[in-house]
Write an enzyme that holds these catalytic residues in place. Sequence first.
Site, PDB file in Angstrom:
ATOM      1  CG  ASP A 223      12.468 -63.344  -0.737  1.00 36.90           C
ATOM      2  OD1 ASP A 223      12.323 -63.078   0.585  1.00 36.90           O
ATOM      3  OD2 ASP A 223      11.485 -63.332  -1.422  1.00 36.90           O
ATOM      4  CD  GLU A 284      10.557 -64.963   3.936  1.00 39.16           C
ATOM      5  OE1 GLU A 284       9.860 -63.938   3.815  1.00 39.16           O
ATOM      6  OE2 GLU A 284      11.348 -65.104   2.902  1.00 39.16           O
TER       7      GLU A 284
END
Length: 560
Positions: A223, A284
């Site tokens: 993330d 990401e």
Amino acid sequence: MTLPDTLPGTAAADSRPGSQWWRTAVIYQIYPRSFADASGDGVGDLPGVTSHIDDLKTLGVDAIWLSPFQRSPQKDAGYDVSDYCDVDPLFGTLADFDDLIEAAHSRGIRIIADLVPNHSSDQHVWFQQALAAAPGSPERARYIFRDGKGENGELPPNNWESVFGGPAWTRVTEPDGTPGQWYLHLFDSSQPDFDWSNPVVHEEFRRILRFWLDRGVDGFRVDVAHGLVKAPGLPDYTPDPHAGSMGGEEADVPYWGQEGVHDIYRDWNRVLAEYDGDRALCAEAWLPTVDMTAKWVRPDEMHQAFNFAYLETPWNAAELRAVIDESLRAYPAVGAPSTWVLSNHDVVRHASRLALTAENPQGHGIGPDSPGKPEPVLGLRRARAASAVMLALPGSAYIYQGEELGLPEVIDLPGDARQDPTWFRTEGERYGRDGCRVPIPWDADAPAYGFSPTGQSWLPQPAEWATLARDRQVGDADSTLSLYRSLLAERRAHALGAGTLRWIDGFGDDVLAFTNGDVTVVSNIGSEPVALPAGDLLVASEPVTDGMLPADVTVWLRTA
């Protein structure tokens, strides 16, 4: 018709251990709280995922990415982690996770776990220790604490804004009751950022990686992989108000894409290399260009990076061809596959997004008062055509749960049902991401459409989803589910993930046409029908007749 350009895909790979499976894999994203609820509390859980593992096997995916399931106060749907090495009771137990690993692996499906290294929950033991400690202490040095500006430190250290809206700094009250330092949170105030200049943080995440690798995970989706490291001195920065919230349109942002992040992932790469079976890291990373994103997947760093430039490209043949060209140049140039994606838990579902007529920056969402709301029939038609293009491209691809059912964005969620921090921090100015996170329908006639045995659902499901439930689509050859199953079966049969793309010209400016191995793909992105070339029809996103390809339809043909 001419075949002027040949663009390399990826090296051939299979699914055996040691085969670099991630180069060609189709990976299915599961947002656990919205996938399937076995406990009946209205929130999806790990046993719910395990109960549907055969449905995923039948769909034809190679791996599952699980959005956060670790222990968390759930202020940001699990992206605020309080214990990185445990399962949140909302989702089950470590034993439930082990059961899921066993069920998936026994069916040849790999498991990718979400990892959130930019920030923790404010309930994490480290942050609680930091609040109780003095300024300058080792406990505070794990996070980004700074003295404030102004005569009495009453102003934040800089002007940075939170991704979710509002200031990116919160002032603490010291143990003696006086106003104290400020801490940085690029997201919600309950998500303090770690200080990655501190070696203690590095060592802790090596421990966390090994904990899950030892339990059998096959990789990690990271993330905010372009965050973590902040520019020295934390200089002021004012973002473009029209840009997406994760910075994908802007360069030289002092908290995105700093060079120091690459050393972190080189270190993690070495940790994963200690384990058998080609464990993988997926970034990401919202960055302005494909070339910048490709830096995250150099040979000694991460293995995949989401192709957000592709996701954000409008339904336009010339623009799609350009981003595919860029991707199949930039990623193989550093030895990596392109990792294609059209939807996820942070963006408007592409069954709605591709039919929007107004600007919609990433993270803002759409709701009852949004301009240019999508036309559902057109949106689904384009989504099916777009998915057929994506799944024919060389490299790896991600599918977001429910897109195989043709689910649109849920627009008419009432304000009192919304839970995204963006909705609250912007006082309703931005709808946020709840619309793509509504629990998915399995059984048209069951409570909560089969999501939960009690009929509870943490976000309300629209009545029209009964027609999109999986059980209604299984036996329908024209359903979106049947389309996805056919696309994935033919993709595997023709090894498209390991293939080579060659453009075909001669169809006009509104048509995207290429070959990949012995498959010809033609997608009509214009408004008028076009004549199809010769070949046996393998898959069509909508019915075709009389040798003509209608608007917003993609076909796969077998060619000699």
